[in-house]
Design an enzyme around this catalytic site. Sequence first.
Site, short mmCIF file in Angstrom:
data_model
loop_
_atom_site.label_atom_id
_atom_site.label_comp_id
_atom_site.label_asym_id
_atom_site.label_seq_id
_atom_site.Cartn_x
_atom_site.Cartn_y
_atom_site.Cartn_z
N ASP A 45 0.96 -1.07 0.04
CA ASP A 45 -0.02 -0.04 0.07
C ASP A 45 0.89 1.43 -0.06
O ASP A 45 0.42 2.15 -0.63
CB ASP A 45 -1.25 -0.09 1.41
N ASN A 122 -5.11 8.41 1.64
CA ASN A 122 -5.57 7.79 2.99
C ASN A 122 -6.15 8.86 4.13
O ASN A 122 -7.10 8.77 4.31
CB ASN A 122 -4.15 7.06 3.62
N ASP A 150 -2.85 15.36 21.49
CA ASP A 150 -1.84 15.14 20.65
C ASP A 150 -2.10 15.35 19.15
O ASP A 150 -1.10 15.69 18.36
CB ASP A 150 -1.63 13.65 20.65
P1 NAP Z 1 3.97 2.09 6.91
O1 NAP Z 1 4.59 2.49 7.97
O2 NAP Z 1 4.65 1.00 5.96
O3 NAP Z 1 2.52 1.99 6.68
C1 NAP Z 1 1.85 1.21 8.05
C2 NAP Z 1 1.00 0.15 7.41
O4 NAP Z 1 -0.32 0.70 6.95
C3 NAP Z 1 1.50 -0.76 6.51
O5 NAP Z 1 1.07 -2.07 6.78
C4 NAP Z 1 0.76 -0.41 5.36
O6 NAP Z 1 0.66 -1.37 4.36
C5 NAP Z 1 -0.72 -0.07 5.72
N1 NAP Z 1 -1.54 0.65 5.09
C6 NAP Z 1 -1.26 1.83 4.24
N2 NAP Z 1 -2.52 2.23 3.56
C7 NAP Z 1 -3.37 1.49 4.29
C8 NAP Z 1 -4.86 1.28 3.84
N3 NAP Z 1 -5.68 2.06 3.05
N4 NAP Z 1 -5.52 0.34 4.65
C9 NAP Z 1 -4.89 -0.65 5.25
N5 NAP Z 1 -3.77 -0.55 5.80
C10 NAP Z 1 -2.88 0.36 4.96
O7 NAP Z 1 3.94 3.47 5.86
P2 NAP Z 1 3.46 3.61 4.41
O8 NAP Z 1 3.57 2.20 3.93
O9 NAP Z 1 4.35 4.40 3.71
O10 NAP Z 1 2.02 4.20 4.80
C11 NAP Z 1 1.65 5.31 5.04
C12 NAP Z 1 0.35 5.00 5.83
O11 NAP Z 1 0.89 4.29 7.04
C13 NAP Z 1 -0.30 6.42 6.22
O12 NAP Z 1 -1.22 6.78 5.23
C14 NAP Z 1 -0.97 6.00 7.36
O13 NAP Z 1 -2.19 5.51 7.36
C15 NAP Z 1 -0.53 4.65 7.93
N6 NAP Z 1 0.02 4.88 9.36
C16 NAP Z 1 -0.53 4.22 10.31
C17 NAP Z 1 -0.22 4.09 11.76
C18 NAP Z 1 -0.97 3.39 12.85
O14 NAP Z 1 -1.77 2.68 12.16
N7 NAP Z 1 -0.51 3.70 13.91
C19 NAP Z 1 0.93 5.01 12.08
C20 NAP Z 1 1.41 5.86 10.90
C21 NAP Z 1 1.18 5.83 9.78
P3 NAP Z 1 1.99 -1.92 3.46
O15 NAP Z 1 2.90 -2.54 4.42
O16 NAP Z 1 1.31 -2.62 2.18
O17 NAP Z 1 2.78 -0.67 2.97
#
Ligand code: NAP
Length: 267
Positions: A45, A122, A150
Site C-alpha cells: 500500500d 489515506n 496530541d
Molecule cells: P508504513 O509504516 O509501512 O504503513 C503502515 C501500515 O499501513 C503498512 O502495513 C501499510 O501497508 C498499511 N496501510 C497503508 N495504507 C493502508 C490502507 N488504506 N488500509 C490498510 N492498511 C494500510 O508506511 P507507508 O506504507 O508509507 O503507509 C503510510 C500510511 O501508514 C499512512 O497513510 C497511515 O495511514 C499509516 N500509518 C499508520 C499508523 C498506525 O496505524 N498507527 C501510524 C502511522 C502511519 P503496506 O505494508 O502494504 O505498505
Amino acid sequence: MKFAIVSKGDNRSEQIMATMKQYLTDFQLEYNEVEPDLVISVGGDGTFLEAFHSYVHRLNETAFIGVHTGHLGFYADWVPDEVEKLIIEIAKTPFQIVEYPLLEVTIRAKSGGSEDRFLALNEATIKTADGSVVFDVEIKGEHFETFRGDGLCVSTPSGSTAYNKALGGGIIHPSLDAIQLTEMASINNRVFRTIGSPLILPKHHTCLLKPIVDRSFLIAIDHFTTNYTNVKSIQCRVAEERIRFARFRQFPFWNRVRESFVSDDNN
Ligand code: NAP
Ligand code: MN
C-alpha cells in the site's frame, strides 16, 4: 494504451515490474512514464501511495492498479501468481473504472497569504513536536469545539482501514463521499472538552482547524510529513477529484477488510 509501473524497489517487485513491462510491450502497449493511461504499482500500500502522488496531477487521465509483493494490500490486490492473467486482461480489455473519494487539504499561512493544497488518498494528520496541538475546530463555518491533545487525523473512506482504524475510527465504505475526523489523545477535563467520538462529514461539510496556540505543526499527507510554521488554518473537505481504479474483476471492499483483519481463510 500507455502504461507506467512504480515498483517498491526490492528484488521481487523489480522482477515483476520487468516481466510486466516486457509482456505488455510485446502486446503493443506503450511504456510511458510521463503520460500513462494506466499506472501499475508493484509493492504494498505504501508503494501505491507513492504511485498515487507521482501522478496526482493527472487523475482524470490516469487509472491505477496494484500488485502486492508483501502481505495483502488494500490498494494492491493482485498477487504475483496472477500477474500473467492480469497482463492478458490489461492487454485485451477496455477496463472498467471504479472511483474512490479523496481528501482535499488546504493549509493557509498567517501572513503573506500563501496557501498549499494537497490531495490525500489515506489521510492527513496534524500533530506537533512541541507539546499539544490546540485549535478551534469549525464545521461548515460554525465553531464546533476547541481541541487540545496530541493531534487529529482526517481520513478518506479507503484510508479508514489505515491510521484511522488504529485510532478507533470506523471503517467507511468507499462508495460514500465522506471524510472522518479522529482524535489522538484529546485532553478532556473540566476545562477542556471535545466530542471524543470520530466524526463523519459528508461532501461540502468543510472542516476548518484554526490554531490558537502558535506552534509548528507536523502535517502528514499520507506517507509524507512537512513541518509548518505560521499556520492560519487547515481546511479539510471531500475533494472534487477522485482516484480511478482499473478494475478487471470483483474484489469487494468488505472481503478485503475481512481478509486483512478478520480471517484470510474462506470459512
Ligand atoms: P508504513 O509504516 O509501512 O504503513 C503502515 C501500515 O499501513 C503498512 O502495513 C501499510 O501497508 C498499511 N496501510 C497503508 N495504507 C493502508 C490502507 N488504506 N488500509 C490498510 N492498511 C494500510 O508506511 P507507508 O506504507 O508509507 O503507509 C503510510 C500510511 O501508514 C499512512 O497513510 C497511515 O495511514 C499509516 N500509518 C499508520 C499508523 C498506525 O496505524 N498507527 C501510524 C502511522 C502511519 P503496506 O505494508 O502494504 O505498505
Ligand atoms: Mn509500507
